[in-house]
Design an enzyme around this catalytic site. Structure first.
Site, PDB file in Angstrom:
ATOM      1  CE  LYS A  74      -3.605  -2.318   2.753  1.00 42.72           C
ATOM      2  NZ  LYS A  74      -4.824  -2.135   1.990  1.00 42.72           N
ATOM      3  CB  CYS A  89      -6.367   1.687   2.905  1.00 43.16           C
ATOM      4  SG  CYS A  89      -5.781   0.569   4.205  1.00 43.16           S
ATOM      5  CG  ASN A 137      -6.999  -1.741   8.707  1.00 44.61           C
ATOM      6  OD1 ASN A 137      -7.153  -1.776   9.920  1.00 44.61           O
ATOM      7  ND2 ASN A 137      -7.523  -2.652   7.903  1.00 44.61           N
ATOM      8  CE  LYS A 149     -11.024  -4.209  -0.528  1.00 45.76           C
ATOM      9  NZ  LYS A 149      -9.730  -4.479  -1.181  1.00 45.76           N
ATOM     10  CB  SER A 209      -8.300  -7.542   0.607  1.00 41.60           C
ATOM     11  OG  SER A 209      -7.712  -6.352   0.112  1.00 41.60           O
ATOM     12  CG  MET A 245      -9.734  -5.185   3.812  1.00 36.26           C
ATOM     13  SD  MET A 245     -10.517  -6.827   3.874  1.00 36.26           S
ATOM     14  CE  MET A 245     -11.847  -6.603   2.703  1.00 36.26           C
ATOM     15  N   GLY A 246     -10.530  -1.951   7.106  1.00 38.59           N
ATOM     16  CA  GLY A 246     -11.299  -0.938   7.814  1.00 38.59           C
ATOM     17  C   GLY A 246     -12.518  -0.480   7.040  1.00 38.59           C
TER      18      GLY A 246
END
Length: 397
Positions: A70, A104, A106, A274, A305, A314-315
């Protein structure tokens, strides 16, 4: 043959939630990478170490998983009443591709810390001790996020006793609020249905809740696809046939959600949507050996993911889970309540994922037949792992 020397770019390597990424201040990037385009993508690919046919990203900063491949670019915000513009790039591991289609959640937890440390937040907004409210404009999805960053003696407080399943060591808690994750003018359910019948060639017709909240997500009933909902990574990721089925479901779901115009476009849009599958609460042993008690969770959720089962959650998918759980009749709501409505006044759910549990809150309401959500809230943590410069060969630019 003459080879160009390496160039160095100021960068910070950070953990946010259960993800890791390389963070950049926009103005520190080479000039040609300060605007979107091929030069920017090429630089980020080389930083992370992609494309790597070996799938290891050995020659870059990536960790060979979707959670660790990322990149983040931050800049002083151009949007009124915001501190920082946050742009997220999900880097493919084995392809020369950076996906800019989503957020993202997270790494969002680390955005506030980086923004403060980089001088992107006005000093007048940073208390000597207390909490700094960082107003983030998520540039990928054009949404507002609020991060509440703890401050001690005028500096970001990173250490603490907040424990997050999927992260080994405790750290300081960073509450994150996703404000109006679905714009009232947008359709939370792109098809207009809370539950659809998704016809997938070679697989059949599956019940699916397809929602755009946090990130576009396709929720399936675990039983419909032959799972219990308590699976860990190896049960899915070691099964090539299963991964192919999930990717096929994802592609046809993307088509039905209107995210792509043709099924062939799905391969170039790996980050979204997702795919997740849900089940009523069941006890299981997490990947760390922790026993998850059925009585302590409302439901089980497993999510994929970038083509693999995620090691935690995932957040942004957690935002989708919390939102869908609050809406009667969705597959998430039915799994969380065994067919009964959530208890009156309850605004959060706790779900089990491969690494443990996570609590997420959301407030949804219906107005003239259209569902809206005011905000979704969860707590994460973040920490700087390394800062300085990242180096890449000069011909990468």
């Amino acid at each position: 043959m003459t080879h160009l020397p390496q160039i160095k770019i100021p960068a910070t390597y950070m953990r946010g939630g259960t993800s890791k990424g390389v963070f950049f201040n926009l103005t520190d990037l080479p000039k040609e990478a300060q605007t979107p385009g091929e030069a920017r993508d090429n630089i980020l690919l080389r930083v992370i170490g992609s494309p790597d046919p070996y799938g290891k990203q050995t020659d870059g900063m990536g960790g060979a998983t979707s959670s660790t491949s990322k990149t983040v670019i931050l800049a002083k915000s151009t949007v009124i009443d915001h501190d920082v513009d946050y742009l997220f790039g999900q880097v493919a591991i084995d392809k020369a591709f950076v996906d800019w289609s989503g957020n993202c959640g997270n790494l969002t937890a680390a955005v506030g810390s980086f923004a403060i440390n980089s001088g992107l937040v006005d000093s007048s907004r940073i208390p000597k001790n207390g909490v700094c409210i960082v107003r983030i404009w998520q540039a990928n999805i054009k949404k507002t996020i609020i991060a509440r960053v703890p401050i001690t003696n005028g500096e970001v407080q990173e250490t603490g006793d907040f424990e997050l399943d999927g992260v080994t060591f405790p750290a300081a808690e960073v509450p994150v609020e996703f404000i109006t994750p679905v714009d009232p003018s947008d359709a939370m359910f792109p098809t207009g249905n809370i539950v659809d019948e998704l016809n997938v060639p070679g697989i059949g017709i599956l019940k699916a809740t397809m929602i755009t909240a946090g990130i576009p997500t396709i929720f399936l009933d675990s039983q419909d696809i032959g799972y219990t909902g308590t699976e860990l990574q190896e049960a899915i990721n070691s099964d090539d046939a299963a991964l192919t089925r999930f990717e096929t479901i994802r592609a046809y779901g993307a088509l039905k959600m209107g995210l792509i115009a043709d099924i062939s476009e799905a391969a170039a849009r790996q980050h979204t949507p997702k795919v997740a599958f849900v089940s009523p609460a069941k006890a299981y042993t997490s990947s760390s050996g922790k026993e998850i008690n059925q009585a302590n969770i409302d439901l089980n959720v497993r999510a994929l993911s970038m083509g693999k089962l995620h090691h935690a959650m995932m957040g942004t998918a957690a935002v989708a889970i919390g939102t869908a759980a609050a809406i009667p009749g969705t597959l998430v709501n039915l799994a969380a309540t065994n067919g009964e409505l959530l208890s009156e006044g309850k605004t959060s759910v706790t779900f089990g994922h491969p690494s443990g549990t996570l609590k997420v809150g959301a407030q949804a309401s219906i107005n003239q037949g259209q569902w809206t959500v005011d905000k979704a809230i969860m707590s994460r943590s973040a920490r700087i792992l390394m800062e300085g410069w990242v180096r890449i060969p000069g011909d990468s630019v």
